[in-house]
Design a protein around this motif. Structure first.
Motif, short mmCIF file in Angstrom:
data_model
loop_
_atom_site.label_atom_id
_atom_site.label_comp_id
_atom_site.label_asym_id
_atom_site.label_seq_id
_atom_site.Cartn_x
_atom_site.Cartn_y
_atom_site.Cartn_z
N ILE A 119 0.81 -1.21 0.00
CA ILE A 119 0.00 0.00 0.00
C ILE A 119 0.85 1.27 0.00
O ILE A 119 0.49 2.28 -0.60
N ASP A 120 2.03 1.21 0.65
CA ASP A 120 2.88 2.41 0.71
C ASP A 120 3.44 2.77 -0.66
O ASP A 120 3.55 3.95 -1.00
N ARG A 121 3.83 1.78 -1.43
CA ARG A 121 4.35 2.04 -2.78
C ARG A 121 3.25 2.43 -3.75
O ARG A 121 3.53 2.95 -4.83
N LEU A 122 2.01 2.14 -3.38
CA LEU A 122 0.90 2.46 -4.27
C LEU A 122 0.62 3.95 -4.34
O LEU A 122 0.23 4.47 -5.39
N ARG A 123 0.85 4.67 -3.23
CA ARG A 123 0.44 6.08 -3.18
C ARG A 123 1.07 6.94 -4.27
O ARG A 123 0.35 7.69 -4.95
N PRO A 124 2.39 6.89 -4.48
CA PRO A 124 2.94 7.73 -5.56
C PRO A 124 2.41 7.36 -6.94
O PRO A 124 2.29 8.22 -7.82
N ILE A 125 2.04 6.10 -7.13
CA ILE A 125 1.46 5.68 -8.41
C ILE A 125 0.08 6.31 -8.58
O ILE A 125 -0.25 6.84 -9.64
N VAL A 126 -0.72 6.29 -7.50
CA VAL A 126 -2.05 6.90 -7.55
C VAL A 126 -1.94 8.40 -7.73
O VAL A 126 -2.69 9.00 -8.51
N ASP A 127 -1.00 9.05 -7.03
CA ASP A 127 -0.83 10.49 -7.16
C ASP A 127 -0.45 10.89 -8.58
O ASP A 127 -0.89 11.93 -9.08
N ASP A 184 -8.28 8.40 -6.57
CA ASP A 184 -7.46 9.27 -5.75
C ASP A 184 -7.25 8.56 -4.41
O ASP A 184 -7.81 7.49 -4.16
N TRP A 185 -6.41 9.14 -3.55
CA TRP A 185 -6.03 8.42 -2.34
C TRP A 185 -7.21 8.25 -1.38
O TRP A 185 -7.29 7.26 -0.65
N ALA A 186 -8.14 9.19 -1.39
CA ALA A 186 -9.32 9.06 -0.53
C ALA A 186 -10.12 7.82 -0.91
O ALA A 186 -10.64 7.10 -0.03
N GLU A 187 -10.21 7.53 -2.20
CA GLU A 187 -10.94 6.34 -2.64
C GLU A 187 -10.20 5.07 -2.26
O GLU A 187 -10.81 4.06 -1.89
#
Length: 200
Positions: free
Chosen positions: A77-85, A94-97
């Motif tokens: 999940i931590d590596r996913l955030r920059p991909i989503v951003d 988006d990250w809220a979803e």
């Protein structure tokens, strides 16, 4: 594609069924509806044991399910955030979803995996949220196997009961699978053009 599947099932036997279902899980456009229904048709002709065909199909699909699960857990999940951003519009996320999905999965993970394994087209993708959101190995394997066995068993049994010829299987199941894919593509395009980040 049906002719290629027919040849591999006829020449590869149980191993061919398992291999095709593995490919179908890793590369969803290969239709499990055709693979397992044809396995059932061949079982009706005496070429296979129906229970063994279902077991081999389930094994092959589960091998693909585990491969996706391992990949998603390794991503984390931590590596996913920059991909989503960076690719939020393409992913229509988006990250809220993502956080809402995480909370949903914490509550309904077993049912999501079990029911999701029996839904055409998206069943192959169920392992991704399961891995990303840290589902434990035991429940993942149990509920994935039950759902996958239900799906492969239903398709193979339908082919066994139909028991006529390959053209009948492709005629009825092919358009249904294509229709589901078209709906999903249209839904995705709608999401891309209407998507707006909500923050997070």
């Amino acid at each position: 594609m049906t002719d290629w599947v027919v040849r591999l099932i006829e020449q590869g036997g149980y191993a061919g069924i398992a291999f095709l279902m593995f490919l179908e899980t890793v590369f969803p456009p290969i239709p499990s509806e055709v693979i397992m229904s044809l396995a059932g048709v061949n079982a009706a002709k005496g070429a296979f044991s129906l229970p063994l065909a279902i077991a081999c199909g389930t094994f092959g699909a589960m091998a693909g399910n585990v491969a996706w699960f391992v990949f998603a857990r390794a991503l984390g999940i931590d590596r996913l955030r920059p991909i989503v951003d960076r690719f939020g519009r393409i992913l229509t996320l988006d990250w809220a979803e993502v956080e809402r999905a995480d909370h949903f999965f914490d509550r309904w993970d077993k049912w999501f995996v079990f029911v999701g394994r029996m839904m055409p087209t998206i069943r192959s993708l169920v392992s991704v949220p399961a891995g990303l959101f840290g589902m434990r190995w035991g429940p993942f394997l149990l509920w994935s196997t039950l759902g996958t066995a239900g799906w492969t068993g239903a398709l193979a049994t339908a082919g066994y009961v139909l028991g006529r010829n390959v053209d009948d299987v492709d005629r009825y199941l092919g358009p249904a699978s294509t229709g589901i894919i078209v709906v999903l593509v249209l839904w995705y395009l709608y999401r891309v053009f209407t998507w707006k980040p909500r923050g997070g």
